[in-house]
Design a protein around this motif. Structure first.
Motif, PDB file in Angstrom:
ATOM      1  N   SER A 263       0.806  -1.227   0.000  1.00 42.51           N
ATOM      2  CA  SER A 263       0.000   0.000   0.000  1.00 42.51           C
ATOM      3  C   SER A 263       0.838   1.275   0.000  1.00 42.51           C
ATOM      4  CB  SER A 263      -0.947   0.006   1.213  1.00 42.51           C
ATOM      5  OG  SER A 263      -0.219  -0.069   2.410  1.00 42.51           O
ATOM      6  N   LYS A 264       2.167   1.144  -0.111  1.00 38.33           N
ATOM      7  CA  LYS A 264       3.013   2.339  -0.139  1.00 38.33           C
ATOM      8  C   LYS A 264       2.750   3.145  -1.410  1.00 38.33           C
ATOM      9  CE  LYS A 264       6.996   1.086   2.719  1.00 38.33           C
ATOM     10  NZ  LYS A 264       8.458   0.939   2.731  1.00 38.33           N
ATOM     11  N   SER A 265       2.725   4.452  -1.228  1.00 36.40           N
ATOM     12  CA  SER A 265       2.516   5.359  -2.348  1.00 36.40           C
ATOM     13  C   SER A 265       3.276   6.641  -2.046  1.00 36.40           C
ATOM     14  CB  SER A 265       1.015   5.665  -2.508  1.00 36.40           C
ATOM     15  OG  SER A 265       0.824   6.800  -3.327  1.00 36.40           O
ATOM     16  N   PRO A 266       3.808   7.319  -3.079  1.00 36.99           N
ATOM     17  CA  PRO A 266       4.525   8.575  -2.824  1.00 36.99           C
ATOM     18  C   PRO A 266       3.601   9.727  -2.429  1.00 36.99           C
ATOM     19  CG  PRO A 266       4.397   8.137  -5.170  1.00 36.99           C
ATOM     20  CD  PRO A 266       3.879   6.907  -4.491  1.00 36.99           C
ATOM     21  N   LYS A 267       2.282   9.540  -2.577  1.00 35.54           N
ATOM     22  CA  LYS A 267       1.353  10.620  -2.248  1.00 35.54           C
ATOM     23  C   LYS A 267       1.054  10.608  -0.754  1.00 35.54           C
ATOM     24  CE  LYS A 267      -3.229  12.464  -3.296  1.00 35.54           C
ATOM     25  NZ  LYS A 267      -4.507  12.241  -4.028  1.00 35.54           N
ATOM     26  N   PRO A 268       1.422  11.676  -0.045  1.00 32.25           N
ATOM     27  CA  PRO A 268       1.222  11.668   1.409  1.00 32.25           C
ATOM     28  C   PRO A 268      -0.237  11.902   1.791  1.00 32.25           C
ATOM     29  CG  PRO A 268       2.148  13.765   0.719  1.00 32.25           C
ATOM     30  CD  PRO A 268       2.101  12.906  -0.511  1.00 32.25           C
ATOM     31  N   PRO A 269      -0.750  11.164   2.771  1.00 30.94           N
ATOM     32  CA  PRO A 269      -2.088  11.457   3.285  1.00 30.94           C
ATOM     33  C   PRO A 269      -2.062  12.754   4.092  1.00 30.94           C
ATOM     34  CG  PRO A 269      -1.051   9.758   4.603  1.00 30.94           C
ATOM     35  CD  PRO A 269      -0.110  10.045   3.471  1.00 30.94           C
ATOM     36  N   ILE A 270      -3.185  13.418   4.155  1.00 30.52           N
ATOM     37  CA  ILE A 270      -3.273  14.673   4.904  1.00 30.52           C
ATOM     38  C   ILE A 270      -3.685  14.334   6.339  1.00 30.52           C
ATOM     39  CG2 ILE A 270      -4.357  16.950   5.038  1.00 30.52           C
ATOM     40  CD1 ILE A 270      -4.816  16.748   2.004  1.00 30.52           C
ATOM     41  N   ILE A 271      -2.707  14.341   7.223  1.00 32.91           N
ATOM     42  CA  ILE A 271      -2.913  13.854   8.583  1.00 32.91           C
ATOM     43  C   ILE A 271      -3.991  14.651   9.301  1.00 32.91           C
ATOM     44  CG2 ILE A 271      -1.810  13.577  10.835  1.00 32.91           C
ATOM     45  CD1 ILE A 271       0.795  12.909   9.355  1.00 32.91           C
ATOM     46  N   SER A 272      -3.993  15.957   9.145  1.00 34.41           N
ATOM     47  CA  SER A 272      -4.956  16.792   9.874  1.00 34.41           C
ATOM     48  C   SER A 272      -6.398  16.456   9.506  1.00 34.41           C
ATOM     49  CB  SER A 272      -4.677  18.278   9.614  1.00 34.41           C
ATOM     50  OG  SER A 272      -4.784  18.569   8.220  1.00 34.41           O
ATOM     51  N   GLU A 273      -6.625  16.044   8.256  1.00 35.81           N
ATOM     52  CA  GLU A 273      -7.972  15.687   7.818  1.00 35.81           C
ATOM     53  C   GLU A 273      -8.393  14.314   8.336  1.00 35.81           C
ATOM     54  OE1 GLU A 273      -8.218  15.939   3.594  1.00 35.81           O
ATOM     55  OE2 GLU A 273      -7.915  18.127   3.533  1.00 35.81           O
ATOM     56  N   LEU A 274      -7.443  13.414   8.480  1.00 32.97           N
ATOM     57  CA  LEU A 274      -7.745  12.042   8.878  1.00 32.97           C
ATOM     58  C   LEU A 274      -7.752  11.835  10.388  1.00 32.97           C
ATOM     59  CD1 LEU A 274      -5.586  10.140   6.230  1.00 32.97           C
ATOM     60  CD2 LEU A 274      -8.068  10.448   6.218  1.00 32.97           C
ATOM     61  N   LYS A 275      -7.062  12.689  11.119  1.00 27.03           N
ATOM     62  CA  LYS A 275      -6.897  12.497  12.560  1.00 27.03           C
ATOM     63  C   LYS A 275      -8.224  12.351  13.306  1.00 27.03           C
ATOM     64  CE  LYS A 275      -4.625  14.383  16.670  1.00 27.03           C
ATOM     65  NZ  LYS A 275      -3.751  15.446  17.209  1.00 27.03           N
ATOM     66  N   PRO A 276      -9.247  13.192  13.065  1.00 29.06           N
ATOM     67  CA  PRO A 276     -10.499  13.029  13.822  1.00 29.06           C
ATOM     68  C   PRO A 276     -11.136  11.652  13.631  1.00 29.06           C
ATOM     69  CG  PRO A 276     -10.452  15.176  12.751  1.00 29.06           C
ATOM     70  CD  PRO A 276      -9.290  14.403  12.209  1.00 29.06           C
ATOM     71  N   TYR A 277     -11.123  11.132  12.403  1.00 30.92           N
ATOM     72  CA  TYR A 277     -11.708   9.812  12.148  1.00 30.92           C
ATOM     73  C   TYR A 277     -10.966   8.740  12.940  1.00 30.92           C
ATOM     74  CZ  TYR A 277     -12.582   5.357   9.821  1.00 30.92           C
ATOM     75  OH  TYR A 277     -12.876   4.036   9.575  1.00 30.92           O
ATOM     76  N   TYR A 278      -9.635   8.790  12.915  1.00 27.96           N
ATOM     77  CA  TYR A 278      -8.858   7.750  13.582  1.00 27.96           C
ATOM     78  C   TYR A 278      -8.896   7.896  15.102  1.00 27.96           C
ATOM     79  CZ  TYR A 278      -7.536   5.794   9.189  1.00 27.96           C
ATOM     80  OH  TYR A 278      -7.609   5.174   7.968  1.00 27.96           O
TER      81      TYR A 278
END
Length: 292
Positions: A263-278
């Protein structure tokens, strides 16, 4: 044997711990395909391969039954730190990884990529959470553990080492191969005794399993505990120790494996957007703080 008994080179034979995972990809390049032949993935002219080879020499030499029991007695007291799970993930993120020059992402971003790939495929939320935290046990490195006691293919100790484990020749250096208690097919175990009764080599898988075993569904715990047990879920080398229930649960381990490796990809996830869900997902399954 404690960390201070080893030299710096013995503690850190790899450029970073992710170099081991890169080596796994050489052996298992695509999900569902058979392992490459030894002559295909061994390249002794490549200095990078030499460091991986040395890593396995150390791993196979020192991962004895006694060593594993010592590590369990030490680390499973969970007396080093206590923090929220997201804080533990940020702590893990202080582990620098410079082994992937083409993909300049940190530990947290890689784990979010794994979890997001699982979520995109519509799996249950506990499966998504498992993808997010499955490498959290690598914080062992931040407590001074040798790389070969944190990552690496895992395998049972207390019985004969399978020749299906990568670089099996290095087990000749392991004292357990000369110990009649441990060097037979079953060693201290009995036929189909069940993996829960088997001691695995020490590393981040077992450490995190013990940390989370009271909170997550059983399939998630199998994924965490055995995701590096390649000699079984890829090579089927330890069927003689498994129950039918273990074999059923390993279908989940095999389902998880492609997300772990591919699942590695050079495109970084946007942590600030995902943090509330996780953070909500963590709160659903895990306690407010976790002890490391």
């Amino acid at each position: 044997m404690k960390a201070h008994d080893f030299s710096g080179e013995e503690l850190h034979p790899l450029q970073s711990i992710e170099q081991w995972e890169d080596d796994v990809l050489l052996r298992y390049p695509d999900a569902g395909e058979p392992a490459k032949a030894k002559e295909e993935f061994r390249n002794y002219e490549n200095p990078g391969r030499d460091t991986v080879r040395d890593f396995y020499r150390l791993n196979h030499t020192y991962q004895t039954y006694e060593f594993v029991q010592q590590k369990r007695a030490d680390f499973l007291r969970f007396n080093r730190k206590e923090m929220p799970v997201w804080g533990a993930m940020e702590f893990l993120n202080t582990l620098v990884d410079d082994s992937d020059p083409d993909i300049d992402l940190d530990q947290l971003q890689h784990l979010l990529q794994t979890a997001e790939a699982i979520r995109a495929d519509g799996h249950p939320d506990w499966f998504v959470l498992t993808g997010f935290i499955h490498d959290m046990g690598k914080v062992l490195c931040l407590f001074g553990e040798a790389q070969w006691a944190v990552v690496g293919d895992t395998f049972p100790v207390g019985c004969a080492f399978s020749d299906k484990i990568v670089y099996p020749e290095f087990f000749a250096l392991n004292p357990d191969t000369r110990d009649d208690r441990y060097n037979s097919k079953y060693g201290i175990y009995s036929p189909h005794c069940g993996l829960d009764n088997v001691s695995m080599s020490w590393g981040h898988d077992e450490y995190l399993y013990q940390m989370t075993k009271n909170y997550l569904p059983e399939p998630a715990l199998y994924m965490i505990r055995y995701h590096s047990f390649y000699s079984q879920h890829r090579e089927h080398a330890y069927e003689h120790l498994m129950t039918n229930h273990d074999k059923e649960m390993f279908e989940w381990v095999k389902k998880f494996n492609p997300y772990d490796l591919y699942s590695k990809s050079p495109k970084p996830p946007i942590i600030s957007e995902l943090k509330p869900y996780y953070e909500d997902l963590i709160a659903k399954y895990l306690p407010a703080t976790i002890r490391l």
